[in-house]
Design a protein around this motif. Structure first.
Motif, PDB file in Angstrom:
ATOM      1  N   THR A  68       0.840  -1.198   0.000  1.00 33.51           N
ATOM      2  CA  THR A  68       0.000   0.000   0.000  1.00 33.51           C
ATOM      3  C   THR A  68       0.878   1.253   0.000  1.00 33.51           C
ATOM      4  N   GLY A  69       0.239   2.423  -0.160  1.00 33.07           N
ATOM      5  CA  GLY A  69       0.975   3.685  -0.172  1.00 33.07           C
ATOM      6  C   GLY A  69       1.923   3.757  -1.352  1.00 33.07           C
ATOM      7  N   SER A  70       3.139   4.223  -1.107  1.00 30.09           N
ATOM      8  CA  SER A  70       4.121   4.361  -2.189  1.00 30.09           C
ATOM      9  C   SER A  70       4.584   3.008  -2.710  1.00 30.09           C
ATOM     10  N   MET A  71       4.312   1.917  -1.966  1.00 30.14           N
ATOM     11  CA  MET A  71       4.688   0.576  -2.422  1.00 30.14           C
ATOM     12  C   MET A  71       3.735   0.043  -3.492  1.00 30.14           C
ATOM     13  N   LYS A  72       2.623   0.721  -3.687  1.00 35.17           N
ATOM     14  CA  LYS A  72       1.625   0.261  -4.649  1.00 35.17           C
ATOM     15  C   LYS A  72       2.189   0.207  -6.064  1.00 35.17           C
ATOM     16  N   GLN A  73       3.151   1.065  -6.378  1.00 30.58           N
ATOM     17  CA  GLN A  73       3.703   1.124  -7.729  1.00 30.58           C
ATOM     18  C   GLN A  73       4.398  -0.170  -8.138  1.00 30.58           C
ATOM     19  N   TYR A  74       4.828  -0.974  -7.161  1.00 31.20           N
ATOM     20  CA  TYR A  74       5.556  -2.203  -7.463  1.00 31.20           C
ATOM     21  C   TYR A  74       4.640  -3.421  -7.555  1.00 31.20           C
ATOM     22  N   TYR A  75       3.368  -3.230  -7.293  1.00 32.66           N
ATOM     23  CA  TYR A  75       2.454  -4.368  -7.191  1.00 32.66           C
ATOM     24  C   TYR A  75       2.334  -5.144  -8.496  1.00 32.66           C
ATOM     25  N   SER A  76       2.157  -4.449  -9.616  1.00 34.83           N
ATOM     26  CA  SER A  76       1.973  -5.145 -10.894  1.00 34.83           C
ATOM     27  C   SER A  76       3.205  -5.950 -11.275  1.00 34.83           C
ATOM     28  N   PRO A  92     -12.976   2.165  13.088  1.00 32.66           N
ATOM     29  CA  PRO A  92     -12.795   2.702  11.733  1.00 32.66           C
ATOM     30  C   PRO A  92     -12.045   1.717  10.829  1.00 32.66           C
ATOM     31  N   LEU A  93     -12.518   1.630   9.613  1.00 30.87           N
ATOM     32  CA  LEU A  93     -11.887   0.822   8.582  1.00 30.87           C
ATOM     33  C   LEU A  93     -11.121   1.793   7.679  1.00 30.87           C
ATOM     34  N   LEU A  94      -9.793   1.630   7.628  1.00 34.99           N
ATOM     35  CA  LEU A  94      -8.938   2.623   6.987  1.00 34.99           C
ATOM     36  C   LEU A  94      -8.351   2.142   5.673  1.00 34.99           C
ATOM     37  N   GLU A  95      -8.227   3.078   4.742  1.00 35.82           N
ATOM     38  CA  GLU A  95      -7.459   2.881   3.521  1.00 35.82           C
ATOM     39  C   GLU A  95      -6.245   3.808   3.603  1.00 35.82           C
ATOM     40  N   PHE A  96      -5.055   3.245   3.474  1.00 37.99           N
ATOM     41  CA  PHE A  96      -3.855   4.086   3.504  1.00 37.99           C
ATOM     42  C   PHE A  96      -3.754   4.827   2.187  1.00 37.99           C
ATOM     43  N   VAL A  97      -3.628   6.153   2.257  1.00 32.74           N
ATOM     44  CA  VAL A  97      -3.592   6.967   1.041  1.00 32.74           C
ATOM     45  C   VAL A  97      -2.169   7.363   0.676  1.00 32.74           C
ATOM     46  N   MET A  98      -1.454   8.002   1.599  1.00 29.62           N
ATOM     47  CA  MET A  98      -0.118   8.510   1.279  1.00 29.62           C
ATOM     48  C   MET A  98       0.506   9.095   2.535  1.00 29.62           C
ATOM     49  N   ARG A  99       1.766   9.462   2.420  1.00 28.52           N
ATOM     50  CA  ARG A  99       2.413  10.247   3.458  1.00 28.52           C
ATOM     51  C   ARG A  99       1.904  11.685   3.365  1.00 28.52           C
ATOM     52  N   ASP A 124      -8.145  -9.112   6.043  1.00 33.89           N
ATOM     53  CA  ASP A 124      -8.396  -9.759   4.745  1.00 33.89           C
ATOM     54  C   ASP A 124      -7.138  -9.599   3.896  1.00 33.89           C
ATOM     55  N   ILE A 125      -6.112 -10.381   4.209  1.00 36.72           N
ATOM     56  CA  ILE A 125      -4.766 -10.135   3.684  1.00 36.72           C
ATOM     57  C   ILE A 125      -4.596 -10.450   2.208  1.00 36.72           C
ATOM     58  N   LYS A 126      -5.561 -11.075   1.584  1.00 36.15           N
ATOM     59  CA  LYS A 126      -5.417 -11.434   0.168  1.00 36.15           C
ATOM     60  C   LYS A 126      -5.890 -10.334  -0.788  1.00 36.15           C
ATOM     61  N   GLN A 127      -6.375  -9.250  -0.243  1.00 34.31           N
ATOM     62  CA  GLN A 127      -6.879  -8.173  -1.098  1.00 34.31           C
ATOM     63  C   GLN A 127      -5.725  -7.396  -1.742  1.00 34.31           C
ATOM     64  N   PRO A 128      -5.885  -6.946  -3.003  1.00 28.86           N
ATOM     65  CA  PRO A 128      -4.862  -6.100  -3.642  1.00 28.86           C
ATOM     66  C   PRO A 128      -4.788  -4.751  -2.943  1.00 28.86           C
ATOM     67  N   PRO A 129      -3.719  -3.975  -3.196  1.00 25.30           N
ATOM     68  CA  PRO A 129      -3.518  -2.731  -2.431  1.00 25.30           C
ATOM     69  C   PRO A 129      -4.659  -1.734  -2.540  1.00 25.30           C
ATOM     70  N   ASP A 130      -5.309  -1.649  -3.710  1.00 23.00           N
ATOM     71  CA  ASP A 130      -6.385  -0.664  -3.841  1.00 23.00           C
ATOM     72  C   ASP A 130      -7.658  -1.106  -3.128  1.00 23.00           C
ATOM     73  N   GLN A 131      -7.677  -2.337  -2.618  1.00 19.22           N
ATOM     74  CA  GLN A 131      -8.823  -2.817  -1.853  1.00 19.22           C
ATOM     75  C   GLN A 131      -8.446  -3.213  -0.420  1.00 19.22           C
TER      76      GLN A 131
END
Length: 584
Positions: free
Chosen positions: A310-318, A424-431, A346-353
């Motif tokens: 997640t966050g800045s690590m999302k760019q490496y996911y693909s 609260p259910l959080l989505e990490f957006v960025m620094r 739910d650890i199997k979800q992709p970063p955008d989810q």
């Protein structure tokens, strides 16, 4: 505590988040009453019978950031915290100082020092978080006695000592340097011996991790690293060094480049002599040069790959998905150096989810409203309680910990996407931006890079893979100018010539069009000079990694910066510019 009991405890705590938060704050203040930092704002806190409610606490104690603690931390690190009778005054915590943890030092290449106090209360809270994470993983992937090794790209050598004699290390390194044997079973599960994990040369350690993992290929159950970037670096090393790795397995000892005697000897023991059959089997896989799904071909019993994506690590996911194929990528939790924040159920979800469930007992949390308008970043001045957060809105996380931070801004922007029970259910957006005047965010840059990659493929017919990118603001230019640095894979001479044409201007324009509204408004108003885009030589970001490590950043913690605020880092990148273009 059994797995079922632990999950039940987490479940129950999320059903009354507000009550548990009130109890957590009360517990922190009762334990830490009288510390010097709090005495500045709550002089009567020394009265153990005087109740301090959340409203009084928030009204009296200001929001803080790391800079507010630097003098105290330096005093602790230098050993200047002792009075004439040798009793340490309680500066930030009443608990004994054990060591310091490094932050990642992402934007400045100079990591922060996070004090680690021997707090029984914090240990209990952290236990629930860390063991809860382990239980979730076991639920998805039950242990297999016959296939039980992990290929873990961990580097625990970055240990320094402060003037006052306290060790400084990454939080992930602490278990390896703790005298307790509580983590013995954890150590035994690694494919690499401790001499590799504790080695002194990151490149050599990475190579030996790969070598040991390949030697034990049938026994590898999981592959992991703290961050996605760590796995990307490992798999790229696999691409470039597979022939040497096969040779080493065939001969039964590592190449001469591995010159650390203890590390070398330990790897020789793992290799257990020449393995020509295994070497040939692995070599046949590599010779096909089909990197899609290669991890399962090399490690046929691997069940999952785990790292933060997640966050800045999302760019490496693909790219990780390309290597992994059908092997699931498992996400991490939301744990900071200061304290655990939230757990990923739910650890199997992709970063955008990926969604994180906040834990009400690991610290006292507040939420600072954050909004990005067309003209500026708007950061609220007053925090809200959990009962005041709104679904869909973004906030900066503020935490009061058991270990000496009070109303501390973590610098993380999250979006509240819902609730798990009342948590609260959080989505990490960025620094978080450092100031409200920053003109781009990490999210803006990642969106712009996607536009760049798309246009360069469609316009120039080049399937360029972006290795990494970063940005900085040039304030010496009038008006200020945004500079973006990009490293692409295999930037050879031919590619260099292609990038010099007018098509690169189209790509540069695509990058600018992909940036956020703040940038666009200021650009249209003439408050920003035209964008400068630089293509870097191959290996430029590896040099940044080496620079960061030289300045104290642990290799396991390293995250390449997306927004650089240290001019000396920009100077380093300028030395490796292959092609530069500035829009008119």
């Amino acid at each position: 505590m059994t797995d079922d009991a632990l999950l039940k405890q987490i479940e129950e705590s999320t059903k009354d988040f507000s009550r548990h938060q009130a109890d957590t704050l009360r517990s922190i203040l009762q334990h830490q009453r009288g510390v010097h930092y709090l005495q500045r704002y709550l002089p009567d806190i020394g009265d153990r019978y005087l109740p301090i409610d959340a409203a009084t606490f928030r009204c009296s104690v200001p929001l803080s950031c790391y800079d507010d603690y630097v003098d105290y931390i330096n005093q602790l690190a230098n050993g200047d915290n002792y009075s004439d009778d040798h009793d340490p005054p309680h500066i930030l915590s009443v608990d004994r100082l054990v060591c310091f943890f490094y932050s990642s030092g992402t934007t400045s290449m100079k990591p922060k020092l996070i004090p680690y106090f021997d707090s029984a209360l914090s240990k209990a809270a952290s236990y629930i978080a860390h063991q809860g994470s382990a239980v979730v993983l076991r639920r998805f992937f039950p242990p297999r006695p016959e296939v039980n090794q992990r290929l873990a790209f961990i580097y625990a050598d970055s240990i320094t000592t402060t003037k006052g004699g306290f060790k400084v290390m990454a939080a992930s390194s602490f278990p390896f340097h703790n005298s307790s044997n509580a983590n013995y079973s954890l150590f035994m599960s690694f494919a690499s011996p401790m001499e590799v994990i504790l080695g002194s040369n990151v490149e050599h350690q990475l190579y030996c991790h790969l070598l040991c993992g390949l030697r034990n290929s049938d026994s590898i159950d999981a592959i992991h690293a703290p961050y996605a970037l760590g796995l990307i670096r490992a798999f790229r090393a696999l691409e470039s060094k597979w022939e040497q790795l096969c040779n080493d397995i065939e001969k039964g000892f590592p190449c001469s480049e591995i010159n650390d005697v203890r590390m070398r000897d330990s790897v020789v023991e793992v290799l257990s002599g020449p393995q020509p059959y295994l070497s040939n089997r692995i070599r046949l896989i590599f010779e096909k040069k089909d990197w899609g799904g290669i991890l399962h071909k090399l490690w046929p019993n691997v069940r999952y790959i785990r790292c933060v994506t997640t966050g800045s690590m999302k760019q490496y996911y693909s790219k990780l998905k390309h290597f992994a194929g059908e092997v699931p990528l498992v996400g991490g939790d939301y744990f900071s150096s200061e304290c655990p924040v939230a757990i990923n159920l739910d650890i199997k979800q992709p970063p955008d989810q990926t969604r994180f469930v906040m834990l009400p007992t690991t610290g006292y949390f507040e939420f600072l409203p954050f909004n990005s308008t067309e003209n500026e970043v708007v950061i609220g001045e007053e925090t809200v309680y959990v009962c005041g957060v709104e679904v869909g809105k973004m906030y900066e996380v503020v935490v009061t910990t058991y270990r000496g931070f009070y109303r501390y801004r973590l610098g993380d922007i999250v979006r509240v996407v819902g609730f798990y029970n009342t948590s609260p259910l959080l989505e990490f957006v960025m620094r978080a931006p450092k100031t409200s005047f920053e003109i781009v965010t990490e999210g803006d840059l990642m969106a712009a890079m996607e536009s760049f990659q798309l246009v360069i493929r469609n316009t120039m017919g080049l399937a360029i893979e972006i290795v990494d990118f970063t940005s900085s603001i040039d304030f010496d230019c009038s008006p200020k100018r945004l500079k973006i640095f990009i490293e692409a894979q295999d930037c050879d001479t031919i590619l260099q010539e292609k990038l010099r044409g007018s098509d690169l201007r189209k790509c540069c324009s695509a990058v600018e069009d992909g940036l956020g509204s703040i940038y666009k408004v200021q650009r249209n108003n003439g408050e920003i000079s035209p964008l400068s885009l630089s293509i870097l030589n191959c290996g430029s970001f590896d040099r940044l990694l080496k620079l960061a490590i030289e300045n104290g950043t642990p290799a396991s913690q390293y995250k390449s910066p997306k927004i650089i605020r240290n001019p000396s880092i920009v100077d380093v990148l300028e030395e490796y510019v292959l092609v530069n273009i500035t829009l008119d």
